[in-house]
Design an enzyme around this catalytic site. Sequence first.
Site, PDB file in Angstrom:
ATOM      1  N   SER A 278      38.879  58.864  58.809  1.00 48.74           N
ATOM      2  CA  SER A 278      39.657  58.467  57.636  1.00 48.74           C
ATOM      3  C   SER A 278      40.283  59.687  56.985  1.00 48.74           C
ATOM      4  O   SER A 278      39.745  60.799  57.053  1.00 48.74           O
ATOM      5  CB  SER A 278      38.769  57.757  56.612  1.00 48.74           C
ATOM      6  OG  SER A 278      38.018  58.690  55.851  1.00 48.74           O
ATOM      7  N   ASP A 279      41.446  59.479  56.343  1.00 44.49           N
ATOM      8  CA  ASP A 279      41.919  60.508  55.431  1.00 44.49           C
ATOM      9  C   ASP A 279      40.919  60.603  54.287  1.00 44.49           C
ATOM     10  O   ASP A 279      40.122  59.683  54.058  1.00 44.49           O
ATOM     11  CB  ASP A 279      43.326  60.183  54.930  1.00 44.49           C
ATOM     12  CG  ASP A 279      44.105  61.435  54.528  1.00 44.49           C
ATOM     13  OD1 ASP A 279      43.476  62.475  54.251  1.00 44.49           O
ATOM     14  OD2 ASP A 279      45.346  61.372  54.499  1.00 44.49           O
ATOM     15  N   TRP A 280      40.941  61.712  53.585  1.00 44.04           N
ATOM     16  CA  TRP A 280      39.884  62.027  52.620  1.00 44.04           C
ATOM     17  C   TRP A 280      39.920  61.055  51.448  1.00 44.04           C
ATOM     18  O   TRP A 280      40.847  61.048  50.644  1.00 44.04           O
ATOM     19  CB  TRP A 280      40.030  63.470  52.164  1.00 44.04           C
ATOM     20  CG  TRP A 280      39.213  64.452  52.942  1.00 44.04           C
ATOM     21  CD1 TRP A 280      38.443  65.457  52.422  1.00 44.04           C
ATOM     22  CD2 TRP A 280      39.061  64.548  54.370  1.00 44.04           C
ATOM     23  NE1 TRP A 280      37.824  66.155  53.433  1.00 44.04           N
ATOM     24  CE2 TRP A 280      38.183  65.624  54.638  1.00 44.04           C
ATOM     25  CE3 TRP A 280      39.561  63.831  55.447  1.00 44.04           C
ATOM     26  CZ2 TRP A 280      37.798  66.003  55.918  1.00 44.04           C
ATOM     27  CZ3 TRP A 280      39.193  64.200  56.740  1.00 44.04           C
ATOM     28  CH2 TRP A 280      38.323  65.272  56.956  1.00 44.04           C
TER      29      TRP A 280
END
Length: 737
Positions: A278-280
């Site tokens: 996932s993106d942060w």
Amino acid sequence: MQKCNSQLPLLIVTAAIIGVGIAPAQQTNRPWMDSHLSPGDRSELVLKQLTLDEKLALVHGNGMSGESQWRMPLTPLTNGGAGYTQGVERLGIPPLIISDAGYGVRASGANGRYSTAMPSNLGAASSWDPESACQFGEVIGGELRAQGFDVTLGGGVNLTREPRNGRTFEYAGEDPLLAGTLVGNMMKCEQGQHVIGDIKHYAVNDQETGRFVVNSVISKRAMQESDLLAFHIAISIANPGAVMCSYNRINGDFGCENSYTLQDVLKKDWGFKGFVISDWGGTHSTEKASSAGLDQEQPMADYFGLKLKEAVDAGRVPLSEIDDHARRVLYAEFLAGIVDDPPHKGVVNVEKGLEVAQRIEEKSIVLLKNNQAVLPIIPSKVHSIAIIGGHADVGMISGGGSAQVDPPGGNAIMPPGKGATHWQDHIWFPTSPLQALRAKLPNTKIDFDPGTDLQSAASLAKTADVAIVFAYQWESEGMDLPNLSLPDNQDALIEQVAAVNPRTIVVLETGTAVTMPWLDKVAGVVEVWYAGSAGHKALANIILGDVNPSGKLAMTFPKREADLPRPSIAPLPPNDEGQGHYAVNSETRVSSYAVHYDEGSEVGYKWYEAQHKQPLFPFGFGLSYTSYAYSGLSVDSSAKTVRFTVKNMGKKTGTEIAEVYATLPKEADESFKRLVGWKRVTLAPGESQDVTVAIDPQELQTFDESKDTWMLTNGEYGILVGPSSESTPLRASLRIH
């Protein structure tokens, strides 16, 4: 990556703290350490040995260095990077130690280290050179390892659908074939340094405004033929260990819980075997995200920690899903070689990095205008030069956000020793064009004016043989540009200088396209992008003709914002802070913010052609200090190859990027040409070369939504060859029956 203030709960993890640099020997009780086995076989062998807690430890992060809201007990092990995921020490599986590395390793200065800044990704894409892209990746991969990292968060391949996007400089332009090919080669060679490669931000993450909530509405056909095609090409070349899912929603579902893009397309159709990260802060659920194909939450464990274990224990998430997530993480570790050869901290090869950065920038600079051969500067004819604006006396600007590379010594326009302290600081590298030109022209009078006083700048320009105005446009993750104009009154500065000196050259340091109301009044325009750690030297070589410019635009420069598919970027609706779910009168709602990509696959030059709009500079455009002629086009329909001749008509050796486009049969219902191939051709004065370009049949296909598959239409395809998307003097036909 996200840098917002969110309240994320702290999760106490149960696994042991482990260190960096595990180098297990081949052991009979560890058959997965046999490097002759495939990554798939090795990961399967390890998976059988894991407890549930060990599997779960592989599918989430443990915080981010320097971010107070993203801290866990193991966060100190991030090595000053973006994140950390535990390995399995007892089995010889090393941890994932993650760093941002868009065009260089992030936060090196803050960590007391050094990293090279390559030219921005959009700049490097303007070289149209897969070999340079590979060298770009090799340098970054080597420097990541030397700093102790084994996962990169580079590899941005989102198309320039919205040129005001604050991350345009991190990506590789508007065409899926060009962007996918160059990013694929970059990440292939970066991963070749035994660093897990990453391709991001998957998918249709084409603006920053409302990026955490925006719903990208687009048809499946359009998405497949544009953004997804770029990702598919990049992934097929790079075979990366990881793909990062994006913040935005795609036709209603968040990118990190979108079963169509993650499961149906990425994992099933494309056969991707690595893990989806996932993106942060881009994870929004446990069960839905796990089922949809998210394999690893970053940077914390809000959804894939205790909540995921509880869901497994309750039977809401099958153990087979956990096995698949963990297996994919293990596969990536074996694929990239970090189990057999974990990173060992060492000294960065500074000289190699600077040499590669300069060579790539020399290929990336695009000469946009050169009236009356104002360039190259000939020392015997030019005795005085006025350098104006852009802080050119001390440095050149770079792009902000998580891609920002710390310059050695800190920001060149701030007190010495102060580094990049905020992710949206305007940072100039200490790469002074003024000093570089003075070093190459010791007998030429070169004076500098900061350009802050228009009259002072004009007075200096009036006395010089040539005036060079340095203009900049800064952009960053987390914001979009309000427009494509140069900021800080720079258009007026250029107008004033050009009014008093007809031999005015504008050097553009930009992250995307800019409008140029002064274009007809200047003699020369040079686009250098964000030029990297050796940009001043590369530019000086171009200006003096020691290097013949060969770069060509990887994106269209429009005349005005009104010509874009969306003349303006819609603001967020009232009461919507852009953070996803928000409360109104104690009721939780999902943001209504959306962008409708009604232009579909008509991205960039395809839009301008289909809409009969004339751009300022077309995709694929770039001038040289020589000229080239095209002739003799022939097409082999059965082999799908194109042959033609390119001749250097001038007096300087140069490299021409010969571009091949195709138009589809009428039955395909497509009113624009597509890039289907290109070739870089280096020619001595008067030299001719026969060029052959093979066309991948994929580049001729359309996506049929009703059949959920790609189709090759029978009929007559037009083949067009030339120096840019707008100039294709050679034309022929290719027939498919």
